[in-house]
Motif scaffolding. Structure first.
Motif, PDB file in Angstrom:
ATOM      1  N   GLY A 118      27.720  66.345  76.913  1.00 30.94           N
ATOM      2  CA  GLY A 118      27.749  64.984  77.427  1.00 30.94           C
ATOM      3  C   GLY A 118      27.473  64.941  78.916  1.00 30.94           C
ATOM      4  N   ASP A 119      28.276  65.679  79.694  1.00 30.62           N
ATOM      5  CA  ASP A 119      28.084  65.701  81.148  1.00 30.62           C
ATOM      6  C   ASP A 119      27.626  67.071  81.657  1.00 30.62           C
ATOM      7  OD1 ASP A 119      30.342  67.256  80.838  1.00 30.62           O
ATOM      8  OD2 ASP A 119      31.701  65.789  81.721  1.00 30.62           O
ATOM      9  N   PHE A 120      27.461  68.052  80.732  1.00 36.22           N
ATOM     10  CA  PHE A 120      26.974  69.395  81.047  1.00 36.22           C
ATOM     11  C   PHE A 120      27.861  70.146  82.039  1.00 36.22           C
ATOM     12  CE2 PHE A 120      23.310  66.729  79.947  1.00 36.22           C
ATOM     13  CZ  PHE A 120      22.936  67.359  78.778  1.00 36.22           C
ATOM     14  N   GLN A 121      29.153  69.807  82.036  1.00 36.74           N
ATOM     15  CA  GLN A 121      30.119  70.543  82.835  1.00 36.74           C
ATOM     16  C   GLN A 121      30.504  71.829  82.100  1.00 36.74           C
ATOM     17  OE1 GLN A 121      31.221  69.653  86.003  1.00 36.74           O
ATOM     18  NE2 GLN A 121      29.550  68.160  85.773  1.00 36.74           N
ATOM     19  N   LEU A 122      30.854  72.856  82.884  1.00 40.76           N
ATOM     20  CA  LEU A 122      31.256  74.132  82.310  1.00 40.76           C
ATOM     21  C   LEU A 122      32.635  74.001  81.667  1.00 40.76           C
ATOM     22  CD1 LEU A 122      30.526  77.159  81.996  1.00 40.76           C
ATOM     23  CD2 LEU A 122      31.755  77.554  84.150  1.00 40.76           C
ATOM     24  N   LEU A 123      32.716  74.340  80.389  1.00 39.86           N
ATOM     25  CA  LEU A 123      33.979  74.263  79.659  1.00 39.86           C
ATOM     26  C   LEU A 123      34.674  75.609  79.571  1.00 39.86           C
ATOM     27  CD1 LEU A 123      32.895  72.009  76.644  1.00 39.86           C
ATOM     28  CD2 LEU A 123      34.083  71.300  78.731  1.00 39.86           C
ATOM     29  N   ALA A 124      33.923  76.695  79.498  1.00 37.58           N
ATOM     30  CA  ALA A 124      34.518  78.019  79.334  1.00 37.58           C
ATOM     31  C   ALA A 124      33.576  79.072  79.867  1.00 37.58           C
ATOM     32  CB  ALA A 124      34.837  78.290  77.861  1.00 37.58           C
ATOM     33  N   ASP A 125      34.174  80.134  80.413  1.00 35.94           N
ATOM     34  CA  ASP A 125      33.431  81.309  80.883  1.00 35.94           C
ATOM     35  C   ASP A 125      34.275  82.519  80.490  1.00 35.94           C
ATOM     36  OD1 ASP A 125      31.937  83.233  82.118  1.00 35.94           O
ATOM     37  OD2 ASP A 125      31.794  82.212  84.042  1.00 35.94           O
ATOM     38  N   ILE A 126      33.932  83.127  79.354  1.00 36.07           N
ATOM     39  CA  ILE A 126      34.776  84.140  78.723  1.00 36.07           C
ATOM     40  C   ILE A 126      34.083  85.489  78.778  1.00 36.07           C
ATOM     41  CG2 ILE A 126      36.033  84.746  76.631  1.00 36.07           C
ATOM     42  CD1 ILE A 126      35.541  81.743  75.782  1.00 36.07           C
ATOM     43  N   PRO A 127      34.714  86.510  79.366  1.00 37.40           N
ATOM     44  CA  PRO A 127      34.081  87.841  79.407  1.00 37.40           C
ATOM     45  C   PRO A 127      33.800  88.373  78.006  1.00 37.40           C
ATOM     46  CG  PRO A 127      35.968  87.732  80.897  1.00 37.40           C
ATOM     47  CD  PRO A 127      36.009  86.483  80.066  1.00 37.40           C
ATOM     48  N   LEU A 142      31.467  77.987  67.834  1.00 34.86           N
ATOM     49  CA  LEU A 142      30.507  78.971  68.307  1.00 34.86           C
ATOM     50  C   LEU A 142      31.044  80.372  68.034  1.00 34.86           C
ATOM     51  CD1 LEU A 142      29.484  77.416  71.752  1.00 34.86           C
ATOM     52  CD2 LEU A 142      28.150  77.408  69.621  1.00 34.86           C
ATOM     53  N   LEU A 143      30.180  81.248  67.573  1.00 33.68           N
ATOM     54  CA  LEU A 143      30.559  82.626  67.274  1.00 33.68           C
ATOM     55  C   LEU A 143      29.719  83.547  68.153  1.00 33.68           C
ATOM     56  CD1 LEU A 143      32.443  84.123  65.152  1.00 33.68           C
ATOM     57  CD2 LEU A 143      30.294  84.701  64.000  1.00 33.68           C
ATOM     58  N   ALA A 144      30.382  84.240  69.094  1.00 36.20           N
ATOM     59  CA  ALA A 144      29.707  85.152  70.018  1.00 36.20           C
ATOM     60  C   ALA A 144      30.012  86.590  69.609  1.00 36.20           C
ATOM     61  CB  ALA A 144      30.170  84.903  71.451  1.00 36.20           C
ATOM     62  N   GLY A 146      29.731  90.574  70.424  1.00 36.61           N
ATOM     63  CA  GLY A 146      29.539  91.560  71.473  1.00 36.61           C
ATOM     64  C   GLY A 146      29.489  92.965  70.913  1.00 36.61           C
ATOM     65  N   ARG A 147      29.630  93.940  71.804  1.00 33.68           N
ATOM     66  CA  ARG A 147      29.530  95.340  71.377  1.00 33.68           C
ATOM     67  C   ARG A 147      30.654  95.728  70.431  1.00 33.68           C
ATOM     68  NH1 ARG A 147      29.023  99.898  75.887  1.00 33.68           N
ATOM     69  NH2 ARG A 147      26.894  99.068  75.860  1.00 33.68           N
ATOM     70  N   SER A 148      31.872  95.297  70.722  1.00 33.07           N
ATOM     71  CA  SER A 148      33.009  95.729  69.909  1.00 33.07           C
ATOM     72  C   SER A 148      33.849  94.582  69.368  1.00 33.07           C
ATOM     73  CB  SER A 148      33.911  96.658  70.732  1.00 33.07           C
ATOM     74  OG  SER A 148      34.352  96.006  71.921  1.00 33.07           O
ATOM     75  N   THR A 149      33.626  93.362  69.850  1.00 33.71           N
ATOM     76  CA  THR A 149      34.447  92.232  69.417  1.00 33.71           C
ATOM     77  C   THR A 149      33.567  91.028  69.082  1.00 33.71           C
ATOM     78  OG1 THR A 149      34.757  91.457  71.689  1.00 33.71           O
ATOM     79  CG2 THR A 149      36.435  92.929  70.795  1.00 33.71           C
ATOM     80  N   VAL A 150      34.190  90.082  68.373  1.00 30.40           N
ATOM     81  CA  VAL A 150      33.563  88.810  68.040  1.00 30.40           C
ATOM     82  C   VAL A 150      34.499  87.697  68.507  1.00 30.40           C
ATOM     83  CG1 VAL A 150      32.778  87.310  66.174  1.00 30.40           C
ATOM     84  CG2 VAL A 150      32.331  89.766  66.071  1.00 30.40           C
ATOM     85  N   LEU A 151      33.962  86.711  69.219  1.00 28.79           N
ATOM     86  CA  LEU A 151      34.750  85.590  69.709  1.00 28.79           C
ATOM     87  C   LEU A 151      34.356  84.316  68.971  1.00 28.79           C
ATOM     88  CD1 LEU A 151      34.573  86.186  73.582  1.00 28.79           C
ATOM     89  CD2 LEU A 151      36.406  86.834  72.015  1.00 28.79           C
ATOM     90  N   ARG A 152      35.367  83.613  68.468  1.00 27.80           N
ATOM     91  CA  ARG A 152      35.139  82.300  67.850  1.00 27.80           C
ATOM     92  C   ARG A 152      35.695  81.237  68.785  1.00 27.80           C
ATOM     93  NH1 ARG A 152      34.893  79.679  62.561  1.00 27.80           N
ATOM     94  NH2 ARG A 152      35.957  77.663  62.725  1.00 27.80           N
ATOM     95  N   LYS A 157      40.326  73.949  70.718  1.00 28.23           N
ATOM     96  CA  LYS A 157      41.278  75.046  70.909  1.00 28.23           C
ATOM     97  C   LYS A 157      41.246  75.511  72.368  1.00 28.23           C
ATOM     98  CE  LYS A 157      42.349  75.203  66.538  1.00 28.23           C
ATOM     99  NZ  LYS A 157      41.901  76.302  65.678  1.00 28.23           N
ATOM    100  N   ARG A 158      42.415  75.847  72.906  1.00 27.15           N
ATOM    101  CA  ARG A 158      42.503  76.254  74.305  1.00 27.15           C
ATOM    102  C   ARG A 158      41.930  77.634  74.534  1.00 27.15           C
ATOM    103  NH1 ARG A 158      48.319  75.410  76.820  1.00 27.15           N
ATOM    104  NH2 ARG A 158      47.061  76.084  78.616  1.00 27.15           N
ATOM    105  N   ARG A 159      42.068  78.534  73.560  1.00 32.18           N
ATOM    106  CA  ARG A 159      41.601  79.905  73.714  1.00 32.18           C
ATOM    107  C   ARG A 159      40.704  80.294  72.535  1.00 32.18           C
ATOM    108  NH1 ARG A 159      44.795  82.714  77.443  1.00 32.18           N
ATOM    109  NH2 ARG A 159      46.710  81.626  78.076  1.00 32.18           N
ATOM    110  N   PRO A 160      39.750  81.160  72.778  1.00 33.59           N
ATOM    111  CA  PRO A 160      38.936  81.641  71.657  1.00 33.59           C
ATOM    112  C   PRO A 160      39.731  82.611  70.788  1.00 33.59           C
ATOM    113  CG  PRO A 160      38.325  82.801  73.658  1.00 33.59           C
ATOM    114  CD  PRO A 160      39.309  81.735  74.070  1.00 33.59           C
TER     115      PRO A 160
END
Length: 399
Positions: A118-127, A142-144, A146-152, A157-160
């Motif tokens: 909507g406003d293109f503000q950053l909502l999350a920046d997760i290592p 969204l399902l990200a 990585g090399r050893s983990t998967v983030l949903r 939700k406050r945390r992935p």
């Protein structure tokens, strides 16, 4: 020689091409240096005889080092890369951008970033270590991977949620299930991954938050057609695997359906969803875009020929919008072209570029920010990669 070239994998061909470019650049530079002014002595001139005094003065004088050749070779090599070497298309389905529920996800070099659409503000920046792919699930999460983990990541939700990661071989293509938000499919083509022979497999994995065990395939399908074909999915969730003359089909749950007879149809590089559930949009690297019937039989319904090579392609907005990234000229220069469901042009826009470098990994540097994503149910398009992302509306206007 032809037999030896046929067995070279794509990475080996890139190394051979790189060596040839450097050799040509070095040869051209040496030839230029040999033709510099200051040739033979004038006719009749008597060569000077070096005396002991001359030799002592020469030894005492400071020596002037020759101009290094390496920088000149690299400059010539960089120019050749701009004008002559072709860039590979981004056909492997391992997205770095994805539209979720009111959000756009981006994989950087070491993190998952999420923006509000909507406003293109950053909502999350997760290592995230060594990000590999980003998917939009059936429920908008969204399902990200990585090399050893998967983030949903979910909007409310406050945390992935951290999930166990399934085993993914190099070159495997990853798709979200069209109906189940806790499932993903992995398509593994051994021949495209570099093997001399072998077919392809399609496997279903379930991602459960309450399990820490290594996910194992819940379902595994061996495709009977030879490896090296084109793979994709319809908007209904029917899987398509295309090889010369025939196409295998599987229902959303993996049930095998009747094969298609493709005749002399040109195989696509991208198999994309169309507006109608029984149709598909096919795009080739050479710029041919076709809308085809894939159920219950095969038929080409419409075709458009683009003027430039295609680097990336995707479809969305419930099949109303097809987005392609074109290589318009040497340099390189890229352009976004948007087509409607009837393959008519809706808009186009020039894209930011990354100039070729002198590193061995220059191809990835030029193309990694030219990936494209289209929102599933909205007229929004994103083009970018780990370093940047630009968002356009359905008429290719930056928003």
């Amino acid at each position: 020689l032809a037999r030896g070239a046929a067995i070279l994998t794509r990475p080996m061909r890139r190394r051979v091409a790189l060596c040839l470019v450097r050799c040509c650049a070095l040869a051209a530079l040496v030839a230029c240096k040999e033709q510099r002014p200051g040739g033979p002595s004038p006719e009749g001139a008597t060569p000077a005889v070096a005396t002991s005094k001359d030799r002592l003065e020469a030894l005492a004088a400071p020596t002037r080092s020759a101009r290094p050749v390496a920088s000149e070779v690299l400059a010539v090599e960089k120019e050749l890369r701009k004008k002559q070497l072709s860039l590979p298309a981004l056909c492997q389905h391992a997205p770095q951008l994805a539209f979720g529920k009111a959000a756009l996800g981006q994989l950087t070099k070491d993190a998952l970033r999420v923006f509000d659409t909507g406003d293109f503000q950053l909502l999350a920046d997760i290592p995230l270590e060594s990000p590999r792919a980003l998917l939009a699930l059936a429920d908008g999460a969204l399902l990200a991977i990585g090399r050893s983990t998967v983030l949903r990541w979910e909007r409310d939700k406050r945390r992935p949620v951290t999930l166990p990661r399934p085993t993914l071989l190099p070159g495997a293509q990853i798709y979200a299930d069209a109906q189940r938000p806790d499932a993903l499919w992995v398509f593994d083509d051994r021949r495209r991954a570099g093997a001399a022979a072998g077919s392809a497999t399609l496997q279903l994995y379930r991602l459960l938050a309450d399990s820490q065990a290594l996910p194992l395939p819940e379902q595994s399908i061996d495709l009977v057609s030879p490896g090296g074909g084109a793979f994709g999915v319809t908007r209904e969730g029917v899987w398509l695997y295309l090889t010369p003359g025939s196409g295998e089909r599987f229902g959303p749950s993996g049930v095998r359906l009747a094969k298609l007879s493709l005749g002399e149809a040109t195989l696509p590089s991208w198999v994309l969803p169309a507006r109608r559930l029984d149709q598909s949009v096919w795009v080739t690297e050479t710029g041919q875009v076709s809308r085809v019937l894939v159920s219950p039989t095969f038929k080409v319904l419409a075709t458009a020929q683009l003027a430039s090579r295609v680097i990336a392609a995707e479809a969305g907005d419930e099949g109303r919008l097809v987005a392609v990234v074109l290589l318009t000229e040497a340099g390189p220069r890229f352009e976004l072209l948007l087509l409607d469901q009837e393959l008519a042009a809706r808009g186009r826009a020039a894209l930011p570029v990354d100039e070729p470098t002198t590193s061995d990994d220059w191809v990835r540097g030029v193309t990694e920010n030219q990936q494209v994503a289209v929102a599933a149910r909205a007229g929004l398009v994103a083009v970018g990669g780990p370093s940047r992302v630009t968002i356009f509306d359905a008429n290719a206007k930056p928003v």
